[in-house]
Scaffold this motif. Sequence first.
Motif, PDB file in Angstrom:
ATOM      1  N   ALA A  61       0.767  -1.028  -0.079  1.00 11.86           N
ATOM      2  CA  ALA A  61       0.018  -0.061   0.025  1.00 11.86           C
ATOM      3  C   ALA A  61       0.890   1.304   0.112  1.00 11.86           C
ATOM      4  N   ILE A  62       1.988   1.315   0.665  1.00 12.68           N
ATOM      5  CA  ILE A  62       2.817   2.242   0.759  1.00 12.68           C
ATOM      6  C   ILE A  62       3.495   2.559  -0.559  1.00 12.68           C
ATOM      7  N   ALA A  63       3.977   1.647  -1.211  1.00 12.15           N
ATOM      8  CA  ALA A  63       4.473   1.556  -2.657  1.00 12.15           C
ATOM      9  C   ALA A  63       3.669   2.099  -3.578  1.00 12.15           C
ATOM     10  N   ARG A  64       2.277   1.756  -3.343  1.00 13.48           N
ATOM     11  CA  ARG A  64       1.184   2.093  -4.259  1.00 13.48           C
ATOM     12  C   ARG A  64       0.945   3.611  -4.473  1.00 13.48           C
ATOM     13  N   ALA A  65       1.082   4.204  -2.915  1.00 12.43           N
ATOM     14  CA  ALA A  65       0.976   5.573  -2.760  1.00 12.43           C
ATOM     15  C   ALA A  65       2.309   6.359  -3.443  1.00 12.43           C
ATOM     16  N   LEU A  66       3.156   5.860  -3.101  1.00 14.20           N
ATOM     17  CA  LEU A  66       4.532   6.420  -3.661  1.00 14.20           C
ATOM     18  C   LEU A  66       4.872   6.435  -5.156  1.00 14.20           C
ATOM     19  N   ALA A  67       3.879   5.404  -5.812  1.00 10.24           N
ATOM     20  CA  ALA A  67       4.034   5.236  -7.004  1.00 10.24           C
ATOM     21  C   ALA A  67       3.471   6.480  -7.919  1.00 10.24           C
ATOM     22  N   HIS A  68       2.819   7.508  -7.295  1.00 10.05           N
ATOM     23  CA  HIS A  68       2.266   8.590  -7.955  1.00 10.05           C
ATOM     24  C   HIS A  68       3.208   9.614  -7.509  1.00 10.05           C
ATOM     25  N   GLU A  69       4.294   9.434  -6.772  1.00  9.26           N
ATOM     26  CA  GLU A  69       5.464  10.516  -6.482  1.00  9.26           C
ATOM     27  C   GLU A  69       4.828  11.613  -5.856  1.00  9.26           C
ATOM     28  N   PRO A  70       3.968  11.429  -4.717  1.00  5.64           N
ATOM     29  CA  PRO A  70       3.331  12.771  -4.199  1.00  5.64           C
ATOM     30  C   PRO A  70       4.572  13.341  -3.424  1.00  5.64           C
ATOM     31  N   GLU A  71       3.940  14.835  -3.046  1.00  2.40           N
ATOM     32  CA  GLU A  71       4.674  15.578  -2.070  1.00  2.40           C
ATOM     33  C   GLU A  71       4.255  15.272  -0.688  1.00  2.40           C
ATOM     34  N   ILE A  72       3.239  14.600  -0.459  1.00  2.00           N
ATOM     35  CA  ILE A  72       2.721  14.562   0.786  1.00  2.00           C
ATOM     36  C   ILE A  72       2.085  13.186   1.130  1.00  2.00           C
ATOM     37  N   LEU A  73       2.387  12.420   2.341  1.00  2.00           N
ATOM     38  CA  LEU A  73       1.844  11.266   2.310  1.00  2.00           C
ATOM     39  C   LEU A  73       1.071  11.280   3.636  1.00  2.00           C
ATOM     40  N   LEU A  74      -0.388  10.849   3.530  1.00  2.00           N
ATOM     41  CA  LEU A  74      -1.126  10.839   4.779  1.00  2.00           C
ATOM     42  C   LEU A  74      -1.312   9.452   5.121  1.00  2.00           C
ATOM     43  N   SER A  75      -1.217   9.194   6.441  1.00  2.00           N
ATOM     44  CA  SER A  75      -1.425   7.862   7.147  1.00  2.00           C
ATOM     45  C   SER A  75      -2.498   8.019   8.155  1.00  2.00           C
ATOM     46  N   ASP A  76      -3.367   6.979   7.819  1.00  2.00           N
ATOM     47  CA  ASP A  76      -4.661   7.203   8.607  1.00  2.00           C
ATOM     48  C   ASP A  76      -4.583   5.658   9.286  1.00  2.00           C
ATOM     49  N   GLU A  77      -3.974   5.538  10.652  1.00  2.00           N
ATOM     50  CA  GLU A  77      -3.881   4.671  11.542  1.00  2.00           C
ATOM     51  C   GLU A  77      -3.022   3.489  10.767  1.00  2.00           C
ATOM     52  N   ALA A  78      -2.009   3.898  10.083  1.00  2.00           N
ATOM     53  CA  ALA A  78      -1.522   2.826   9.166  1.00  2.00           C
ATOM     54  C   ALA A  78      -0.805   1.471   9.851  1.00  2.00           C
ATOM     55  N   THR A  79      -0.572   1.676  11.127  1.00  2.00           N
ATOM     56  CA  THR A  79       0.212   0.572  11.901  1.00  2.00           C
ATOM     57  C   THR A  79      -0.754  -0.007  12.979  1.00  2.00           C
ATOM     58  N   SER A  80      -1.914   0.470  13.122  1.00  2.00           N
ATOM     59  CA  SER A  80      -2.554  -0.076  14.289  1.00  2.00           C
ATOM     60  C   SER A  80      -3.370  -1.640  14.291  1.00  2.00           C
ATOM     61  N   ALA A  81      -3.187  -2.321  12.946  1.00  2.00           N
ATOM     62  CA  ALA A  81      -3.621  -3.352  12.989  1.00  2.00           C
ATOM     63  C   ALA A  81      -2.301  -4.357  12.921  1.00  2.00           C
ATOM     64  N   LEU A  82      -1.027  -3.920  13.376  1.00  2.00           N
ATOM     65  CA  LEU A  82       0.086  -4.588  13.163  1.00  2.00           C
ATOM     66  C   LEU A  82       0.666  -4.989  14.477  1.00  2.00           C
TER      67      LEU A  82
END
Length: 337
Positions: free
Chosen positions: A150-171
């Motif tokens: 999911a992180i790679a997919r978000a980065l593939a658009h080469e964004p300037e901002i990355l939003l993380s909505d509770e990305a680690t809470s299930a880990l």
Amino acid sequence: MIELKNVSKTYVQKKRQIEAVKPVSLTINKGEIFGVVGYSGAGKSTLIRMVNFLEPPTTGDVLVNGKNLNQLSKKELLLARRKIGMIFQGYNLLSTATVYDNIAKPLKLEGLSADVIKERVDKYLTLVGLTDRKDNYPAQLSGGQRQRVAIARALAHEPEILLSDEATSALDPETTESILELLLKINQELGITIFLITHEIDVVTRICDRVAVMEEGAVIEEGPVIDVFTRPKSPTTKRFIGANESYNVPEDVLAEAKATGRLLNLQFIGEKATTPILSQVSKDYPIAANILSGNISYLKEKPHGHLLVQLEGGSEAEFQAAKAYIASQGVFIEEVK
């Protein structure tokens, strides 16, 4: 980079208004990692979804790189969103697509050429450490690996901002640590601004530069992580971060220590966390320093030491002189009354 100006969000359910986010103003600077922390129902998810207009604010303005998203056309907003990547707690991967295709399909919809798509997919799979998993399906991956996709997919658009909505809470804790290390790497190597929300205090202390604390839809405290976590102002912040004068010392031990001496909460930041300041106090003053409880953790990459100490013996003047010496060494002091 990101400016939230008096943004609020109100929902109407069965003729009843629910104020999910009360007017909030925040500025997230370019290149920093900014965290919003709070208990469930505090309004964190609604707030972060207003940054890319997944939830348009009821009132207020959202500015990204100086552009007011409120004033953009649908086409302009779509283009602006491509510079704002987002990762979620639930990964949101296509179960019938391979890892490669989960990353490639959004790029195809963007109209990029096959060569550019392959270059980007390979680049970001390498960054997240999953080049050997590109032909696997999500069901064949662990939770941590799916989040990396999911992180790679978000980065593939080469964004300037990355939003993380509770990305680690299930880990689990070990996987969470690896994902946080990856987010730090992305921030430091790619210069991407990260805006995250979490209810996990360790996430904030591990990677964030600044933090805001939310309660009942409002930001009740905000500032550099070191300031907020060493000198919390609101009762909610103190409760959330576990600021506690007793440090889980048994009540009978605390009572005896108070009866025979003075108790101090000490906080050490950076190299001071490993400096033998209390040993020097006992050498220079007729005062015994007894450590009742303590620990060392990290605020991002800086050691953060907590001690509950009893100072025993000496006159009032000598006690005050010892306190002054401790404070002069860059230690935060709070006397336990």
